[in-house]
Design a protein around this motif. Structure first.
Motif, PDB file in Angstrom:
ATOM      1  N   HIS A 137      58.705  50.211  61.870  1.00  0.00           N
ATOM      2  CA  HIS A 137      60.086  49.844  62.162  1.00  0.00           C
ATOM      3  C   HIS A 137      60.800  50.975  62.888  1.00  0.00           C
ATOM      4  CE1 HIS A 137      64.428  49.676  61.227  1.00  0.00           C
ATOM      5  NE2 HIS A 137      64.260  48.439  61.624  1.00  0.00           N
ATOM      6  N   ARG A 138      60.626  52.204  62.411  1.00  0.00           N
ATOM      7  CA  ARG A 138      61.246  53.360  63.068  1.00  0.00           C
ATOM      8  C   ARG A 138      60.825  53.430  64.530  1.00  0.00           C
ATOM      9  NH1 ARG A 138      61.567  59.102  59.847  1.00  0.00           N
ATOM     10  NH2 ARG A 138      63.388  58.562  58.622  1.00  0.00           N
ATOM     11  N   ARG A 139      59.550  53.243  64.768  1.00  0.00           N
ATOM     12  CA  ARG A 139      59.045  53.336  66.142  1.00  0.00           C
ATOM     13  C   ARG A 139      59.520  52.169  66.996  1.00  0.00           C
ATOM     14  NH1 ARG A 139      53.270  55.398  64.038  1.00  0.00           N
ATOM     15  NH2 ARG A 139      53.731  57.630  64.111  1.00  0.00           N
ATOM     16  N   ALA A 140      59.607  50.989  66.415  1.00  0.00           N
ATOM     17  CA  ALA A 140      60.016  49.799  67.168  1.00  0.00           C
ATOM     18  C   ALA A 140      61.495  49.832  67.528  1.00  0.00           C
ATOM     19  CB  ALA A 140      59.713  48.538  66.361  1.00  0.00           C
ATOM     20  N   THR A 141      62.283  50.527  66.730  1.00  0.00           N
ATOM     21  CA  THR A 141      63.724  50.545  66.982  1.00  0.00           C
ATOM     22  C   THR A 141      64.150  51.703  67.857  1.00  0.00           C
ATOM     23  OG1 THR A 141      64.102  51.715  64.893  1.00  0.00           O
ATOM     24  CG2 THR A 141      64.318  49.305  64.878  1.00  0.00           C
ATOM     25  N   GLY A 142      63.202  52.491  68.308  1.00  0.00           N
ATOM     26  CA  GLY A 142      63.559  53.551  69.253  1.00  0.00           C
ATOM     27  C   GLY A 142      63.237  54.940  68.787  1.00  0.00           C
ATOM     28  N   VAL A 149      67.681  61.591  72.330  1.00  0.00           N
ATOM     29  CA  VAL A 149      67.839  60.240  72.863  1.00  0.00           C
ATOM     30  C   VAL A 149      67.692  60.315  74.380  1.00  0.00           C
ATOM     31  CG1 VAL A 149      69.412  58.286  73.100  1.00  0.00           C
ATOM     32  CG2 VAL A 149      69.401  59.612  70.985  1.00  0.00           C
ATOM     33  N   PRO A 150      66.762  59.537  74.969  1.00  0.00           N
ATOM     34  CA  PRO A 150      66.626  59.549  76.428  1.00  0.00           C
ATOM     35  C   PRO A 150      67.927  59.094  77.089  1.00  0.00           C
ATOM     36  CG  PRO A 150      64.808  58.345  75.406  1.00  0.00           C
ATOM     37  CD  PRO A 150      65.807  58.656  74.325  1.00  0.00           C
ATOM     38  N   GLY A 155      72.926  52.926  74.337  1.00  0.00           N
ATOM     39  CA  GLY A 155      73.610  53.609  73.256  1.00  0.00           C
ATOM     40  C   GLY A 155      73.725  55.104  73.485  1.00  0.00           C
ATOM     41  N   SER A 156      72.966  55.657  74.434  1.00  0.00           N
ATOM     42  CA  SER A 156      73.088  57.082  74.706  1.00  0.00           C
ATOM     43  C   SER A 156      74.340  57.302  75.544  1.00  0.00           C
ATOM     44  CB  SER A 156      71.858  57.620  75.434  1.00  0.00           C
ATOM     45  OG  SER A 156      71.854  57.197  76.791  1.00  0.00           O
TER      46      SER A 156
END
Length: 162
Positions: A137-142, A149-150, A155-156
């Motif tokens: 889940h952590r990986r799937a959500t970014g 944050v890229p 959201g960045s």
């Protein structure tokens, strides 16, 4: 309700799940990245080590790592270690059963009947979700905690039109 201690434990173990099985992580690194008070985290990790979820090594190259693969550690196991039984009332607990003081008959109590259903549903979810699932889940959500944050990520600040 989930205690702050259990939330800290879950966050720390999710961070350790991100690492290879040989990678030791110092308490200070976990505390900083997961924003957990170090002294509180020390007590939590010690308890989890005593219960067989963590391995540790002292010294300059020491730290903590999971004692089992992330897929073998459920959220339910962690929460029970830290917070105790999942049941919302002691009369609905499998491991800590105790009738309520004001109850006249636990077998016909409709409140207990409902709380047994709540306990079973909660346990079903928590016992069937592992650290590996949480990491997916952590990986799937970014972005994982502690990573930058890229600029082009929604959201960045860089991606937000001014």
């Amino acid at each position: 309700m989930l205690s702050q201690k259990a939330k800290y434990a879950l966050r720390a173990l999710l961070m350790l799940a991100e690492r290879s099985e040989d990678d030791l992580v110092m308490i200070a690194d976990i505390a900083e990245r997961e924003n957990v008070p170090r002294k509180f985290l020390e007590a939590i990790l010690l308890d989890l080590r005593k219960r067989g979820l963590l391995d540790s090594r002292r010294g300059k190259n020491g730290g903590y790592r999971l004692a089992k693969p992330p897929a073998a550690i459920s959220f339910g196991e962690i929460i029970r270690i830290v917070d105790g039984p999942l049941a919302p009332l002691p009369c609905a607990s499998k491991s800590g059963f105790r009738p309520c003081e004001d109850c006249t008959d636990v077998d016909t109590c409709s409140v207990r009947w409902l709380m047994l259903r709540v306990r079973d549903a909660t346990a079903d979810i928590l016992d069937n979700c592992s650290l590996a699932d949480g990491l997916k889940h952590r990986r799937a959500t970014g972005v994982l905690p502690g990573e930058d944050v890229p600029d082009d990520m929604p959201g960045s600040m860089a991606a937000t039109p001014l």
